[in-house]
Design a protein around this motif. Structure first.
Motif, mmCIF file in Angstrom:
data_model
loop_
_atom_site.group_PDB
_atom_site.id
_atom_site.type_symbol
_atom_site.label_atom_id
_atom_site.label_comp_id
_atom_site.label_asym_id
_atom_site.label_seq_id
_atom_site.Cartn_x
_atom_site.Cartn_y
_atom_site.Cartn_z
ATOM 1 N N ARG A 194 0.838 -1.190 0.000
ATOM 2 C CA ARG A 194 0.000 0.000 0.000
ATOM 3 C C ARG A 194 0.872 1.240 0.000
ATOM 4 O O ARG A 194 1.968 1.242 0.546
ATOM 5 C CB ARG A 194 -0.916 0.011 1.236
ATOM 6 C CG ARG A 194 -1.903 -1.140 1.273
ATOM 7 C CD ARG A 194 -2.758 -1.084 2.522
ATOM 8 N NE ARG A 194 -3.707 -2.185 2.576
ATOM 9 C CZ ARG A 194 -4.552 -2.382 3.587
ATOM 10 N NH1 ARG A 194 -4.553 -1.547 4.619
ATOM 11 N NH2 ARG A 194 -5.383 -3.404 3.561
ATOM 12 N N PHE A 195 0.367 2.299 -0.606
ATOM 13 C CA PHE A 195 1.131 3.543 -0.712
ATOM 14 C C PHE A 195 1.509 4.047 0.681
ATOM 15 O O PHE A 195 0.674 4.127 1.579
ATOM 16 C CB PHE A 195 0.314 4.603 -1.448
ATOM 17 C CG PHE A 195 1.038 5.911 -1.599
ATOM 18 C CD1 PHE A 195 2.041 6.062 -2.548
ATOM 19 C CD2 PHE A 195 0.745 6.976 -0.764
ATOM 20 C CE1 PHE A 195 2.723 7.264 -2.680
ATOM 21 C CE2 PHE A 195 1.417 8.184 -0.889
ATOM 22 C CZ PHE A 195 2.412 8.329 -1.856
ATOM 23 N N GLY A 196 2.792 4.397 0.847
ATOM 24 C CA GLY A 196 3.259 4.945 2.105
ATOM 25 C C GLY A 196 3.619 3.917 3.153
ATOM 26 O O GLY A 196 4.082 4.275 4.236
ATOM 27 N N GLU A 197 3.426 2.633 2.842
ATOM 28 C CA GLU A 197 3.754 1.573 3.794
ATOM 29 C C GLU A 197 4.904 0.723 3.268
ATOM 30 O O GLU A 197 5.159 0.677 2.060
ATOM 31 C CB GLU A 197 2.537 0.679 4.058
ATOM 32 C CG GLU A 197 1.374 1.390 4.722
ATOM 33 C CD GLU A 197 0.223 0.457 5.008
ATOM 34 O OE1 GLU A 197 0.335 -0.754 4.661
ATOM 35 O OE2 GLU A 197 -0.791 0.913 5.573
ATOM 36 N N ALA A 198 5.605 0.056 4.178
ATOM 37 C CA ALA A 198 6.677 -0.848 3.769
ATOM 38 C C ALA A 198 6.099 -2.015 2.982
ATOM 39 O O ALA A 198 4.945 -2.421 3.187
ATOM 40 C CB ALA A 198 7.431 -1.362 4.990
ATOM 41 N N HIS A 199 6.897 -2.545 2.085
ATOM 42 C CA HIS A 199 6.449 -3.704 1.301
ATOM 43 C C HIS A 199 6.175 -4.870 2.250
ATOM 44 O O HIS A 199 6.928 -5.097 3.210
ATOM 45 C CB HIS A 199 7.526 -4.093 0.283
ATOM 46 C CG HIS A 199 7.036 -5.026 -0.769
ATOM 47 N ND1 HIS A 199 6.818 -6.369 -0.514
ATOM 48 C CD2 HIS A 199 6.698 -4.824 -2.062
ATOM 49 C CE1 HIS A 199 6.378 -6.951 -1.604
ATOM 50 N NE2 HIS A 199 6.297 -6.046 -2.574
ATOM 51 N N PRO A 200 5.105 -5.622 2.023
ATOM 52 C CA PRO A 200 4.763 -6.730 2.934
ATOM 53 C C PRO A 200 5.831 -7.814 3.016
ATOM 54 O O PRO A 200 5.844 -8.593 3.982
ATOM 55 C CB PRO A 200 3.462 -7.283 2.349
ATOM 56 C CG PRO A 200 3.410 -6.778 0.942
ATOM 57 C CD PRO A 200 4.093 -5.459 0.967
ATOM 58 N N ALA A 201 6.736 -7.888 2.042
ATOM 59 C CA ALA A 201 7.787 -8.908 2.070
ATOM 60 C C ALA A 201 9.033 -8.455 2.821
ATOM 61 O O ALA A 201 9.961 -9.253 3.004
ATOM 62 C CB ALA A 201 8.174 -9.304 0.647
ATOM 63 N N THR A 202 9.059 -7.207 3.277
ATOM 64 C CA THR A 202 10.269 -6.649 3.885
ATOM 65 C C THR A 202 10.777 -7.491 5.043
ATOM 66 O O THR A 202 11.948 -7.883 5.088
ATOM 67 C CB THR A 202 10.009 -5.207 4.378
ATOM 68 O OG1 THR A 202 9.619 -4.391 3.266
ATOM 69 C CG2 THR A 202 11.269 -4.627 5.015
ATOM 70 N N ARG A 203 9.919 -7.788 5.988
ATOM 71 C CA ARG A 203 10.346 -8.495 7.200
ATOM 72 C C ARG A 203 10.758 -9.935 6.889
ATOM 73 O O ARG A 203 11.731 -10.453 7.459
ATOM 74 C CB ARG A 203 9.230 -8.472 8.240
ATOM 75 C CG ARG A 203 8.946 -7.087 8.808
ATOM 76 C CD ARG A 203 7.839 -7.134 9.845
ATOM 77 N NE ARG A 203 7.528 -5.826 10.378
ATOM 78 C CZ ARG A 203 8.161 -5.255 11.397
ATOM 79 N NH1 ARG A 203 9.145 -5.901 11.999
ATOM 80 N NH2 ARG A 203 7.813 -4.052 11.827
ATOM 81 N N SER A 204 10.042 -10.583 5.983
ATOM 82 C CA SER A 204 10.369 -11.970 5.648
ATOM 83 C C SER A 204 11.713 -12.069 4.938
ATOM 84 O O SER A 204 12.527 -12.952 5.238
ATOM 85 C CB SER A 204 9.272 -12.576 4.777
ATOM 86 O OG SER A 204 8.052 -12.665 5.492
ATOM 87 N N PHE A 205 11.967 -11.162 3.995
ATOM 88 C CA PHE A 205 13.248 -11.185 3.291
ATOM 89 C C PHE A 205 14.391 -10.892 4.260
ATOM 90 O O PHE A 205 15.452 -11.519 4.187
ATOM 91 C CB PHE A 205 13.237 -10.177 2.141
ATOM 92 C CG PHE A 205 12.787 -10.769 0.833
ATOM 93 C CD1 PHE A 205 13.651 -10.846 -0.248
ATOM 94 C CD2 PHE A 205 11.499 -11.266 0.681
ATOM 95 C CE1 PHE A 205 13.247 -11.399 -1.461
ATOM 96 C CE2 PHE A 205 11.073 -11.815 -0.520
ATOM 97 C CZ PHE A 205 11.952 -11.893 -1.591
ATOM 98 N N GLN A 206 14.183 -9.936 5.167
ATOM 99 C CA GLN A 206 15.207 -9.646 6.178
ATOM 100 C C GLN A 206 15.496 -10.879 7.013
ATOM 101 O O GLN A 206 16.658 -11.234 7.259
ATOM 102 C CB GLN A 206 14.739 -8.514 7.091
ATOM 103 C CG GLN A 206 15.628 -8.308 8.318
ATOM 104 C CD GLN A 206 15.021 -7.328 9.309
ATOM 105 O OE1 GLN A 206 14.833 -6.167 8.991
ATOM 106 N NE2 GLN A 206 14.727 -7.796 10.519
ATOM 107 N N ALA A 207 14.450 -11.549 7.442
ATOM 108 C CA ALA A 207 14.606 -12.709 8.325
ATOM 109 C C ALA A 207 15.373 -13.837 7.640
ATOM 110 O O ALA A 207 16.291 -14.431 8.221
ATOM 111 C CB ALA A 207 13.238 -13.207 8.778
ATOM 112 N N ILE A 208 14.988 -14.140 6.401
ATOM 113 C CA ILE A 208 15.642 -15.240 5.680
ATOM 114 C C ILE A 208 17.108 -14.897 5.434
ATOM 115 O O ILE A 208 17.990 -15.745 5.579
ATOM 116 C CB ILE A 208 14.896 -15.533 4.373
ATOM 117 C CG1 ILE A 208 13.483 -16.040 4.678
ATOM 118 C CG2 ILE A 208 15.654 -16.567 3.541
ATOM 119 C CD1 ILE A 208 12.557 -16.070 3.475
ATOM 120 N N ARG A 209 17.383 -13.639 5.056
ATOM 121 C CA ARG A 209 18.764 -13.207 4.816
ATOM 122 C C ARG A 209 19.615 -13.340 6.071
ATOM 123 O O ARG A 209 20.736 -13.837 6.038
ATOM 124 C CB ARG A 209 18.760 -11.748 4.354
ATOM 125 C CG ARG A 209 20.100 -11.235 3.881
ATOM 126 C CD ARG A 209 20.160 -9.730 3.986
ATOM 127 N NE ARG A 209 20.424 -9.295 5.344
ATOM 128 C CZ ARG A 209 19.851 -8.232 5.916
ATOM 129 N NH1 ARG A 209 18.950 -7.520 5.280
ATOM 130 N NH2 ARG A 209 20.189 -7.911 7.148
#
Length: 333
Positions: A194-209
């Protein structure tokens, strides 16, 4: 990538100031990357800088600088958790300061083939060192409960269980091998950006990395190695980009600089070992608004710095620093 932002070292002036005085000093840049901190130290008059990076592409860039630096710079291929070993192998008998920039570099994010970013389609890799199990290996082989734990602990993702369940269901049809495949799975669970919000995949990609690269364990070991290496007066400067990293660094510096235990009316004050560091800044230093305007990736950055005392180094307690202990329980669906 045509839309990749140029690499800009974050909090550069603040890092150089915290490490000062620079003239004639010997320093370790434990996360060489594009060499921004190293070049600034050399420009400020450092007599020697040792750069360390486990990314072969960063080491290749370091070799170019090594040839240009007239003997004032060396690059080492390896993990910063072994920075004291790298210093010994480079013949450094005295080090005046260590700087660590924690996390993935903007260049790694902008290279689609590295698989770090949910913005570009590429192989689901995420390995900083380009060896060992990849992100695809993790999400295609670990038990769903382990995937959920990775997302919850390393990404602080509230919907970790739902996302893990969706990953397990999707991989039953075919292995998940591309970043956009994983993004689509996450978006089916959480919805599109959604506009103005972080991408919903942000936390998952961070965690896996973080899991793939053992980043929090590496950070704890690097702090311990820096304490072993630095002499009295040596400076430790660490730049972090999210709360998990910053919490570890904050706890380490606070615990190592504490001289009086926190007692209560029920318990007497405990006897503490001698402080191994003294604070340079009382809290974390954040980038200015002007820097954030120039480089939006700086917004979450925080710098913490401390100076080494003459007290003997001692082992860390990973759990006390907030480093999670993670061992996969099972394999498969």
């Amino acid at each position: 990538m045509t839309d990749a932002a140029p690499h800009l070292p974050v909090l550069l002036d603040e890092v150089v100031q915290a490490l000062g005085p620079i003239e004639g000093g010997v320093f370790i840049d434990g996360t060489f990357g594009a060499g921004g901190y190293t070049r600034a130290l050399l420009a400020a008059g450092a007599s020697m800088v040792l750069g360390i990076d486990r990314d072969p592409t960063a080491v290749a860039r370091g070799k170019v600088l090594e040839a240009e630096a007239g003997g004032r710079f060396r690059i080492a291929h390896g993990a910063f958790s072994e920075l004291d070993r790298h210093a010994e192998e480079a013949g450094l008998t005295h080090v005046d300061g260590v700087v660590l920039d924690i996390g993935v570099s903007s260049m790694q994010i902008d290279e689609a083939e590295r698989g770090f970013s949910f913005r570009y389609d590429g192989p689901l890799d995420m390995r900083m060192s380009l060896d060992g199990p990849s992100a695809a290996d993790v999400i295609n082989t670990l038990d769903g409960r382990d995937i959920a734990r990775i997302l919850a602990v390393y990404g602080e993702e509230r919907q970790a269980g739902r996302i893990a369940k969706a990953i397990v269901a999707a991989r039953a049809s075919a292995p998940i091998t591309r970043t956009k495949e994983l993004v689509a799975i996450i978006e089916r669970v959480l919805g599109a950006k959604r506009f103005g919000e972080a991408h919903p995949a942000t936390r998952s990609f961070q965690a896996i990395r973080i899991h793939v690269n053992h980043e929090l364990d590496e950070l704890g070991e690097a702090l311990e190695a820096a304490e072993r290496l630095l002499p009295a007066g040596g400076r430790l400067v660490v730049v972090t980009f999210h709360s998990l990293e910053d919490r570890i660094v904050k706890r380490f510096i606070q615990e190592r600089s504490r001289t009086v235990a926190q007692g209560s009316r029920h318990l007497p004050e405990a006897t503490l070992p001698p402080a191994t560091f003294s604070l340079i800044h009382k809290g974390g230093v954040e980038p200015t608004e002007a820097e954030c305007q120039r480089n939006p990736r700086a917004r979450s950055a925080k710098l913490r710095a401390a100076a080494r005392t003459a007290a003997a180094a001692r082992p860390i307690d990973p759990r006390a620093l907030g480093i999670p202990a993670f061992q996969p329980t099972t394999r498969g669906a």
